[in-house]
Structure formats: structure tokens, C-alpha cells
Write a protein that holds these residues in place. Structure first.
Motif, mmCIF file in Angstrom:
data_model
loop_
_atom_site.group_PDB
_atom_site.id
_atom_site.type_symbol
_atom_site.label_atom_id
_atom_site.label_comp_id
_atom_site.label_asym_id
_atom_site.label_seq_id
_atom_site.Cartn_x
_atom_site.Cartn_y
_atom_site.Cartn_z
ATOM 1 N N VAL B 61 6.661 -7.601 -4.229
ATOM 2 C CA VAL B 61 5.678 -7.349 -3.058
ATOM 3 C C VAL B 61 5.431 -4.879 -2.966
ATOM 4 O O VAL B 61 5.354 -4.610 -2.668
ATOM 5 C CB VAL B 61 6.732 -7.112 -1.129
ATOM 6 N N GLY B 62 7.016 -4.819 -3.634
ATOM 7 C CA GLY B 62 6.513 -3.140 -4.081
ATOM 8 C C GLY B 62 8.033 -2.629 -3.452
ATOM 9 O O GLY B 62 7.555 -1.218 -3.327
ATOM 10 N N LYS B 63 8.385 -3.645 -3.072
ATOM 11 C CA LYS B 63 9.691 -2.662 -2.280
ATOM 12 C C LYS B 63 10.365 -1.069 -2.692
ATOM 13 O O LYS B 63 10.642 -0.217 -2.225
ATOM 14 C CB LYS B 63 10.874 -3.289 -1.645
ATOM 15 N N SER B 64 10.909 -0.801 -3.983
ATOM 16 C CA SER B 64 11.578 -0.771 -4.921
ATOM 17 C C SER B 64 10.968 0.765 -4.991
ATOM 18 O O SER B 64 10.535 1.909 -5.111
ATOM 19 C CB SER B 64 11.367 -0.488 -6.121
ATOM 20 N N THR B 65 9.345 0.671 -5.390
ATOM 21 C CA THR B 65 8.071 1.402 -5.108
ATOM 22 C C THR B 65 8.096 2.178 -4.104
ATOM 23 O O THR B 65 7.603 3.708 -3.816
ATOM 24 C CB THR B 65 6.987 1.011 -5.965
ATOM 25 N N PHE B 66 7.516 1.598 -3.301
ATOM 26 C CA PHE B 66 7.847 2.040 -1.288
ATOM 27 C C PHE B 66 8.917 2.540 -1.065
ATOM 28 O O PHE B 66 8.838 3.435 -0.615
ATOM 29 C CB PHE B 66 7.970 0.871 -0.159
ATOM 30 N N ILE B 67 10.070 2.587 -1.300
ATOM 31 C CA ILE B 67 11.358 3.333 -0.823
ATOM 32 C C ILE B 67 10.815 4.847 -1.700
ATOM 33 O O ILE B 67 11.955 5.378 -0.580
ATOM 34 C CB ILE B 67 12.942 2.461 -1.207
ATOM 35 N N GLU B 68 10.559 4.702 -3.158
ATOM 36 C CA GLU B 68 11.223 5.444 -3.790
ATOM 37 C C GLU B 68 9.668 6.452 -3.202
ATOM 38 O O GLU B 68 10.244 7.583 -2.309
ATOM 39 C CB GLU B 68 10.418 5.126 -5.352
ATOM 40 N N ALA B 69 8.491 5.823 -2.948
ATOM 41 C CA ALA B 69 7.305 6.914 -2.160
ATOM 42 C C ALA B 69 8.127 7.434 -0.898
ATOM 43 O O ALA B 69 7.620 8.953 -0.678
ATOM 44 C CB ALA B 69 6.144 6.040 -2.549
ATOM 45 N N PHE B 70 8.035 6.676 0.164
ATOM 46 C CA PHE B 70 8.778 6.741 1.193
ATOM 47 C C PHE B 70 10.072 7.627 1.143
ATOM 48 O O PHE B 70 9.687 8.977 1.887
ATOM 49 C CB PHE B 70 8.996 5.114 2.237
ATOM 50 N N GLY B 71 10.793 7.636 0.798
ATOM 51 C CA GLY B 71 12.566 8.865 0.283
ATOM 52 C C GLY B 71 11.876 10.441 0.271
ATOM 53 O O GLY B 71 11.872 10.457 0.651
ATOM 54 N N LEU B 72 11.041 10.128 -1.111
ATOM 55 C CA LEU B 72 10.487 11.072 -1.522
ATOM 56 C C LEU B 72 9.585 12.090 -0.650
ATOM 57 O O LEU B 72 9.767 12.806 -0.352
ATOM 58 C CB LEU B 72 9.524 10.968 -3.059
ATOM 59 N N MET B 73 8.469 11.216 0.111
ATOM 60 C CA MET B 73 7.883 11.656 1.154
ATOM 61 C C MET B 73 8.646 12.567 2.452
ATOM 62 O O MET B 73 8.862 14.325 2.660
ATOM 63 C CB MET B 73 7.296 10.965 1.884
ATOM 64 N N LEU B 74 10.063 11.871 2.759
ATOM 65 C CA LEU B 74 11.039 12.344 3.307
ATOM 66 C C LEU B 74 11.921 13.245 3.123
ATOM 67 O O LEU B 74 11.507 14.870 3.886
ATOM 68 C CB LEU B 74 12.345 11.326 4.226
ATOM 69 N N THR B 75 12.204 13.167 1.609
ATOM 70 C CA THR B 75 13.088 14.638 1.319
ATOM 71 C C THR B 75 12.106 15.847 1.271
ATOM 72 O O THR B 75 12.557 16.684 1.553
ATOM 73 C CB THR B 75 13.511 14.416 0.007
ATOM 74 N N GLY B 76 10.775 15.565 1.093
ATOM 75 C CA GLY B 76 9.869 16.580 0.726
ATOM 76 C C GLY B 76 9.599 17.920 2.559
ATOM 77 O O GLY B 76 9.275 18.552 2.589
ATOM 78 N N GLN B 77 9.791 17.049 3.157
ATOM 79 C CA GLN B 77 9.976 17.109 4.426
ATOM 80 C C GLN B 77 11.508 17.804 4.864
ATOM 81 O O GLN B 77 11.705 17.892 6.733
ATOM 82 C CB GLN B 77 9.673 16.302 5.642
ATOM 83 N N GLY B 78 12.325 17.991 4.392
ATOM 84 C CA GLY B 78 13.186 18.636 4.409
ATOM 85 C C GLY B 78 14.338 17.516 5.119
ATOM 86 O O GLY B 78 15.537 18.134 5.553
ATOM 87 N N LEU B 79 14.322 16.117 4.861
ATOM 88 C CA LEU B 79 14.832 15.022 5.411
ATOM 89 C C LEU B 79 15.652 14.477 4.152
ATOM 90 O O LEU B 79 15.766 14.994 3.067
ATOM 91 C CB LEU B 79 14.511 14.365 6.078
ATOM 92 N N LYS B 80 17.363 14.661 4.990
ATOM 93 C CA LYS B 80 18.116 13.849 3.573
ATOM 94 C C LYS B 80 18.389 12.551 4.122
ATOM 95 O O LYS B 80 18.493 11.749 5.117
ATOM 96 C CB LYS B 80 19.678 14.343 4.249
#
Lengths: 325, 325
Positions: B61-80
Motif C-alpha cells: 500500500v506504500g506504507k514506508s513511502t507514506f511514513i517517510e513523506a509524512f515524517g519529513l513533513m512533520l520534521t519540516g514543521q520543527g517536530l521531532k
């Protein structure tokens, strides 16, 4: 009536006494439980053994029709047949598929057959114990074959396999060459895969499905309890009572082989040990729901819920109080 | 190094100290267990809380790709962001889908992200405890979001839902109008259903799938923890990082509503109580595998296996010896 008299009646083949005893083992009342254990103990010797056949299959596969036709064939050969159901879902669906005995009208009128609908109860641990004890009662009552049916919800196949000497998987002809989404774990339990509805228009599809499953079964790793050629896939028609005698021959051949090899006794010994261990586990967990444990659990649980204690720390404390660390 | 110093390092954001602490809670050695409990206890106060997001979805379903993209968006907002995996099947398959960090290459190099592959262990009880404690460690280490991923085998979704504040179900666009065989129970756990791959040729199919699920979600009964409009189905494209900001907004809105309504605290309190009770149950059962219980179980088990004792009778005797009847 005292236990000895009730045991005598069950052994003599009294059906009402058997039905009442099954109701007794199904009861959750502690005094009934004591009675049930005394009755089972009184019936233990001299030992009578039935052939226990587990049967699983998805709804719509024609399971009731199969049980009726197969059961009538067996009683026609002079055998006494009991049919029990394991249905952990019946609490939800409001009744077992066996709840309506009219679906096996002829078999239920047969004096050599005994059909017991599944009571509604949702807890699988309870279902297993109750069914196991009902099987023991049917064996003491002199039945030659006990068919244990499952509706195939969740873990119920595993429970039935642990209660059975043979495990049958009943399937319908597949539309294409797909394997009907039968879970690999279920297929690995099967001793015989019977593809039903091998009659009329569906016969070619049924034969194709048999071939597909025969191929799939060859890919499974060999099990020590199997003679060459097993597990096996075969076509049957419950509607036309076709293939049932052949299937029964295979079951007898498999049984004879396993008895000769010692696999039969080994499997029963393993099952008995499994159920003993399971019963201890259930008993330990059930004690947590009784006082004083229940009060201790609630008190520590409240402290965990309000953040006063960590779950791990509270659990360690509870186990210490129980003398189990 | 003493516990206080290790706790200090973890709190300060030292990643090696965090990784070592997770290895410690994963260990089955009794001395490691004592150390782990002491460390968790030292890290309990002052309390730090992350947003715990559970994520389930079938392979492909593309879970790894989702986690990578979603995670990078969050860290881009300054979140850990920390990513943990629950994979009870990894003992069988020989490694988690997260075992290969290269599948989330960019996120794993991000200094604000921490990815922990799932260790191989087959027992779900152990998986749950280990993951729960790893979540607590990540919270103490100051992560804002902890993503808990499950491969969706057996009961693992239920475990993850009991560990999470929010539960996401990630799906692929369906071919027709069928609902991809998602089990009803899994759908009932979801707070947000995200249909991935809403890009390129698959976009129309993804939008249709969203509409199908939106319809299906409306048929579910209302849950007290849901504001109007939830649970919700939405399209996302992990590949194009599209829809992720919108999904994150929905998660924040849901979180804010639940916190305001007291649902948040209630859910965490219920979860803590659940894990305490589960830990007690596991502890009771684990004690059966240690002496002197182990010897008693084996002795009674042998008598059951040879037919000398009935399973029920032997279990009653064992429970009596344990002082539990």
C-alpha cells in the motif's frame, strides 16, 4: 438422582440423560460445575472411544446437507453418530447454524443419531471446554462417531482440530482457479479436503477445484501423522450422497494407519496435555475476576488509570501480592 | 553507567542512549528486566507526552513511502518524530518491513527523526509490552510524534490501537467498488482512512475508493470519541507528498476536540488500565513456565497424557496447588 444412576443411564444410551448431562457441562454455575466434574469422572472408566471427526467449511458450502447425508450413511452401516457444534459467534449471530435442527430433518429423527445445537456463548475458552466435555459424554454414551462442526470463525478451527482425531475441510467448487481464500493455516490442519456440490452443472468446476487443492496440498511439508498420499482432496456430492462412502473409506484407512503407527495414541495424549494446560491457564485468569483478587486488581487499576502508577509497576506489585514473582 | 545518568542522557535527546534503552526493554533476561523497570521509573516524571499515531495497512500500500513523506513533513514543521514497528510475524518472515532502513532513506538521515526497526519475536504479549515501553522511552526523549506501525497480521492492529491516541488505516485505490476485504473490526478502529497513491493514473480510482469508504464509514455506529464528521476517509499521495498537510490538520483537529472533551485523558487512562491487566495476565501465565510450577505442570501433564487423569481433574488439582480455587 445420584451421579452413579445418571452415569448408568448415559452409558445405557438414554438420550434424555445425555442431553441433560450436556446441559450440565454447559452451565457456568459453580455447583453445576462440581456436579459435571463428578459425572465426567464417573463416566471415565471403562473407557469407550469414538472416532472424533472435526469439520470446517465456510457458510454456503452445504455443511448441513453434508452432515445429514454423511451421518445417514454411517447410521445405515449400523454406526451411532453424534453431531456437536462449536460456534463462538453464536452469541452475536443469535444462534448456531445447527440451531435449526430441521436443516437435518432426517438425521435428527434417526434413532442412531444425536444432534446437539450449539448454545450461545461467546468466550472461546468456554466453548472449547464445553465441547470437549460434550464429546466425552457422547463417547461414554456409546457413539461410534462424533462429528464436531465449526462455523470457522476466528480461532474455532484450531479448537476443533485439537478436539478431533481427523479434520475435514468442506469446500464449494471455485469459480476460477483461485483457492477461495482458504487460509494456509486451515489447509495445513486438514486431513481430507472434500469439495462438495460435485453434481449437475457444478461437477466440472468441483473436479477442477479438487485438482487445484490436490496440487496445493502437495506443496505443504510432510506431517509425521500422514501416510503416503495424505492429506487428500476429493469430490463429494452431499445432495446425491455421492463420494461419501469413498471419503469414509479414506478416513478409515487413515485411522488404521495412525493407530498402527502409534500416531493415534500420541495425538490423543498431546491433546489431553494441551487441554490440561489450557484449563490451568483459564483457571488462573478466571481467579482474577473473583475476590479478593478482583478488588486488588480494581484498586491498582485505578491508580494506574489516574497516572499514579505505571502499568508495569502496578503489575509487578499485583504479581507480588499473588505470590507469583 | 547508573540509571540516573542514563535517564538524563535520554531526556537530553541522546540517540544512542535511547537506542540502548529500547534494546534493554526488548531483552528477555531477568536482570535486564529489572534494569528496564528502574529506567522507565526514573523517566516517568516530569511527564512528557507525544502524540501517538498508530498506522496499519496491507503490504504494497506504500506504507514506508507514506511514513517517510509524512515524517519529513512533520520534521519540516520543527517536530521531532519517532517511528516504531509492531510486527509479530517478523520471527517467521525473518525481519520487519522496517528492517531495511534504506526504504526510508531520507527520514532515517533526518536529525529530528528516529526510526527503530522491529526486532524479531513472535509472541504478541511480548511485542505489546516492548512497544509500549519503547513508546514511553521516545516520549521521555522528547519526541512530539510517535508513529507506531503494524504490518497487520492477526491481532497486531488491536495491540497498536490500544497503544495509540489516533489510528490511521492506509489503503490502496481499489480496482472496482469492492472494499478490498478490509475487516470490519479494523475499519471500526480507524480515525482516518487514507487512500494512498492518489496520483497519476490511479487518481480517479483513489477518489472513488475514498467515496466508497466515506459511505461505509457513515454506516458504522457513532463512537463517543468522535466529533461530527469523524472517522473520515481522505486521498493522499505519499509519492507527491500531496494531501499530507490536510491529513495532519485533521489529526490535530481531532486531537484538540478529544482533549477538550476529556476523551483524550479517558482513553489514555483506559489504555493504562488495560495494559496493567494484560501485564498481570501475562505474568501469571509466565509463572507456569518457571519452577516449581513448571515441574508440577509437567508431572500432572504426564499423568493426563497417559490417561491416568482427566484434563479437568488435573487442572483442578494444579489450581488447588497454586492456591487458586
Amino acid at each position: 438422582m445420584d451421579i452413579t444412576e445418571r452415569a448408568r443411564l448415559i452409558r445405557s444410551g438414554d438420550r434424555r440423560a445425555l442431553a441433560r448431562a450436556i446441559t450440565l457441562v454447559e452451565s457456568a454455575r459453580p455447583d453445576h460445575r462440581d456436579e459435571a466434574l463428578a459425572l465426567l469422572s464417573a463416566l471415565r472408566e471403562p473407557r469407550r472411544e469414538a472416532l472424533r471427526i472435526g469439520l470446517s467449511g465456510t457458510p454456503g458450502v452445504g455443511k448441513s446437507t453434508f452432515i445429514e447425508a454423511f451421518g445417514l450413511m454411517l447410521t445405515g452401516q449400523g454406526l451411532k453418530v453424534a453431531v456437536l457444534a462449536v460456534d463462538p459467534s453464536s452469541a452475536r449471530s443469535g444462534g448456531s447454524i445447527l440451531g435449526d435442527k430441521t436443516r437435518m430433518e432426517r438425521l435428527s429423527r434417526d434413532p442412531d443419531a444425536f444432534i446437539r445445537p450449539s448454545p450461545s456463548q461467546s468466550q472461546l475458552g468456554g466453548v472449547a471446554r464445553r465441547t470437549r466435555e460434550a464429546v466425552a459424554l457422547c463417547e461414554a454414551a456409546g457413539f461410534d462417531v462424533v462429528l464436531i462442526e465449526t462455523v470457522g470463525v476466528g480461532q474455532s478451527e484450531t479448537v476443533v482440530a485439537q478436539l478431533s482425531d481427523l479434520f475435514l475441510l468442506l469446500l464449494a467448487p471455485a469459480g476460477g482457479d483461485e483457492l477461495q481464500g482458504v487460509k494456509r493455516g486451515i489447509m495445513e490442519m486438514a486431513d481430507l479436503i472434500l469439495v462438495n456440490k460435485a453434481d449437475g452443472d457444478l461437477k466440472p468446476a468441483a473436479l477442477r477445484t479438487v485438482a487445484d487443492y490436490a496440487g496445493a496440498l502437495q506443496l505443504l511439508r510432510h506431517r509425521p501423522q500422514d501416510p503416503p498420499g495424505f492429506p487428500k482432496a476429493m469430490p463429494v456430492s452431499a445432495l446425491e450422497s455421492a463420494g461419501l462412502a469413498k471419503a469414509w473409506e479414506e478416513m478409515q484407512a487413515l485411522t488404521a494407519w495412525r493407530k498402527a503407527q502409534g500416531q493415534w495414541d500420541r495425538a490423543r495424549a498431546d491433546q489431553a496435555r494441551h487441554w490440561f494446560e489450557e484449563e490451568v491457564r483459564q483457571g488462573l485468569l478466571a481467579a482474577l475476576a473473583r475476590e479478593p483478587q478482583k478488588g486488588l486488581m480494581a484498586g491498582l487499576g485505578d491508580r494506574v488509570a489516574c497516572g499514579d502508577l505505571a502499568p508495569e509497576a502496578a503489575a509487578a506489585e499485583m504479581l507480588r501480592l499473588l505470590g507469583r514473582t
